[in-house]
Write an enzyme that holds these catalytic residues in place. Structure first.
Site, PDB file in Angstrom:
ATOM      1  N   ASP A  24      43.077 -21.991  21.248  1.00  0.00           N
ATOM      2  CA  ASP A  24      44.375 -22.310  21.056  1.00  0.00           C
ATOM      3  C   ASP A  24      45.153 -22.744  22.430  1.00  0.00           C
ATOM      4  OD1 ASP A  24      46.578 -23.367  19.667  1.00  0.00           O
ATOM      5  OD2 ASP A  24      47.037 -21.472  18.691  1.00  0.00           O
ATOM      6  N   ASN A  72      44.063 -31.417  11.520  1.00  0.00           N
ATOM      7  CA  ASN A  72      44.246 -31.999  12.560  1.00  0.00           C
ATOM      8  C   ASN A  72      44.371 -33.267  12.513  1.00  0.00           C
ATOM      9  OD1 ASN A  72      42.404 -29.735  14.845  1.00  0.00           O
ATOM     10  ND2 ASN A  72      44.549 -29.712  14.412  1.00  0.00           N
TER      11      ASN A  72
HETATM   12  C1  FPP Z   1      44.445 -26.243  20.088  1.00  0.00           C
HETATM   13  O1  FPP Z   1      45.409 -26.651  21.065  1.00  0.00           O
HETATM   14  C2  FPP Z   1      43.146 -26.930  20.217  1.00  0.00           C
HETATM   15  C3  FPP Z   1      42.509 -27.918  19.515  1.00  0.00           C
HETATM   16  C4  FPP Z   1      43.244 -28.445  18.364  1.00  0.00           C
HETATM   17  C5  FPP Z   1      41.315 -28.461  19.740  1.00  0.00           C
HETATM   18  C6  FPP Z   1      40.306 -27.582  20.693  1.00  0.00           C
HETATM   19  C7  FPP Z   1      39.559 -28.660  21.367  1.00  0.00           C
HETATM   20  C8  FPP Z   1      39.004 -28.461  22.630  1.00  0.00           C
HETATM   21  C9  FPP Z   1      39.059 -27.370  23.413  1.00  0.00           C
HETATM   22  C10 FPP Z   1      38.375 -29.807  23.284  1.00  0.00           C
HETATM   23  C11 FPP Z   1      37.361 -30.420  22.628  1.00  0.00           C
HETATM   24  C12 FPP Z   1      36.358 -29.497  21.689  1.00  0.00           C
HETATM   25  C13 FPP Z   1      35.113 -30.152  21.574  1.00  0.00           C
HETATM   26  C14 FPP Z   1      34.351 -29.062  20.638  1.00  0.00           C
HETATM   27  C15 FPP Z   1      34.625 -30.868  22.417  1.00  0.00           C
HETATM   28  P1  FPP Z   1      46.792 -27.106  20.840  1.00  0.00           P
HETATM   29  O2  FPP Z   1      46.731 -28.453  21.005  1.00  0.00           O
HETATM   30  O3  FPP Z   1      46.996 -26.783  19.247  1.00  0.00           O
HETATM   31  O4  FPP Z   1      47.624 -26.518  21.707  1.00  0.00           O
HETATM   32  P2  FPP Z   1      49.236 -26.137  21.370  1.00  0.00           P
HETATM   33  O5  FPP Z   1      49.245 -24.978  20.458  1.00  0.00           O
HETATM   34  O6  FPP Z   1      49.533 -25.506  22.695  1.00  0.00           O
HETATM   35  O7  FPP Z   1      49.836 -27.352  21.117  1.00  0.00           O
END
Ligand code: FPP
Length: 253
Positions: A24, A72
């Site tokens: 996250d 998502n």
């Molecule tokens: C949360 O950060 C992360 C995600 C929703 C996706 C995680 C994905 C990756 C690390 C990269 C791609 C994954 C793979 C398996 C290739 P957020 O966007 O919710 O962050 P925030 O809470 O700061 O907005």
């Protein structure tokens, strides 16, 4: 002993055999730099690569990462497309290395909603790494814990209806075989980065006896040193699985 039984052998050695990560903070990391969220997700893939590469050094054999949740899809279409593209590129670019290094790839989650090209890449990579067992990388993609439990219940009901399973003797171990995580052990440790302290529908059934560690680092900054700290914290925890500690011996209770 069912597949989801806690991995006591590993626990006795003080390590976590299966670590699951809620990655996250990509969006906040990008925002801090005045960049679009996609920039954070791309940096997140690099963090994922260095973390996975270091995992065997900590005695970890299974790693499950939350790449895309069933919730998502509500993000802006461009961000959804970015995350889909990152999974494709990640699996494509790392397949040879996974094959060479004995990594088996598992993808859990609802496959039906994924685009055909992504499905093809996932299925190809799973087939190519099927015989590997040095390390298991399990990517949760279009995954939700409740959806997975509901889907498992449906598969079980269908199996009973078709005469492939029965209601008699049905128990937790019997049910677990229908979850998409049935191939592996339950997580010993679940780590969430960025300071949020929630499971957010991740591995709900499997988390029953997992230790939870929350780290105040945004995912794109994550790496082996943070994983090491989480493992240290795990070792300090007293895991009892509902039992009681009596005279230094684990007694069922
Ligand atoms: C949360 O950060 C992360 C995600 C929703 C996706 C995680 C994905 C990756 C690390 C990269 C791609 C994954 C793979 C398996 C290739 P957020 O966007 O919710 O962050 P925030 O809470 O700061 O907005």
């Amino acid at each position: 002993m069912g597949v989801m039984s806690p991995t006591l052998g590993q626990e006795e050695r003080g390590g976590a055999r299966h670590v699951a990560l809620i990655m996250d903070g990509n969006g906040r990391w990008a925002k801090q730099r005045g960049m679009p969220r996609a920039f954070g997700h791309r940096a997140g893939v690099n963090a994922l690569k260095r973390t996975v590469e270091s995992a065997p050094d900590f005695g970890i054999e299974w790693m499950t990462v939350f790449g895309f949740s069933t919730e998502n899809w509500t993000r802006p279409p461009a961000e959804v497309a970015e995350l889909m593209g990152l999974l494709k590129n990640y699996v494509r670019s790392d397949l040879t290395r996974m094959e060479r290094e004995g990594v088996r790839l598992h993808v859990i989650g609802r496959r039906g909603d994924l685009a055909p090209d992504i499905l093809e890449i996932i299925e190809h990579a799973e087939a190519r790494t099927r015989r590997n067992d040095r390390f298991h990388l399990q990517v949760a993609f279009n995954y939700g814990g409740r959806a997975d439990i509901a889907d498992a219940a449906r598969r079980y009901a269908e199996a009973v209806k078709a005469g492939r399973d029965t209601l008699e003797g049905f128990d937790e171990a019997g049910f677990e075989r229908y979850l998409s995580t049935a191939d592996g052990p339950p997580p010993d440790l679940i780590v969430r980065t960025s300071g949020e302290r929630r499971l957010s529908n991740f591995l709900l059934w499997e988390a029953a006896y997992a230790e939870l560690v929350f780290q105040d680092v945004l995912w794109p900054d994550y790496g082996p040193e943070h994983l090491g700290l989480a493992m240290e914290e795990f070792k300090r925890r007293d895991r009892r699985y509902g039992g009681a500690e009596a005279d230094g011996v684990l007694a069922a209770g």
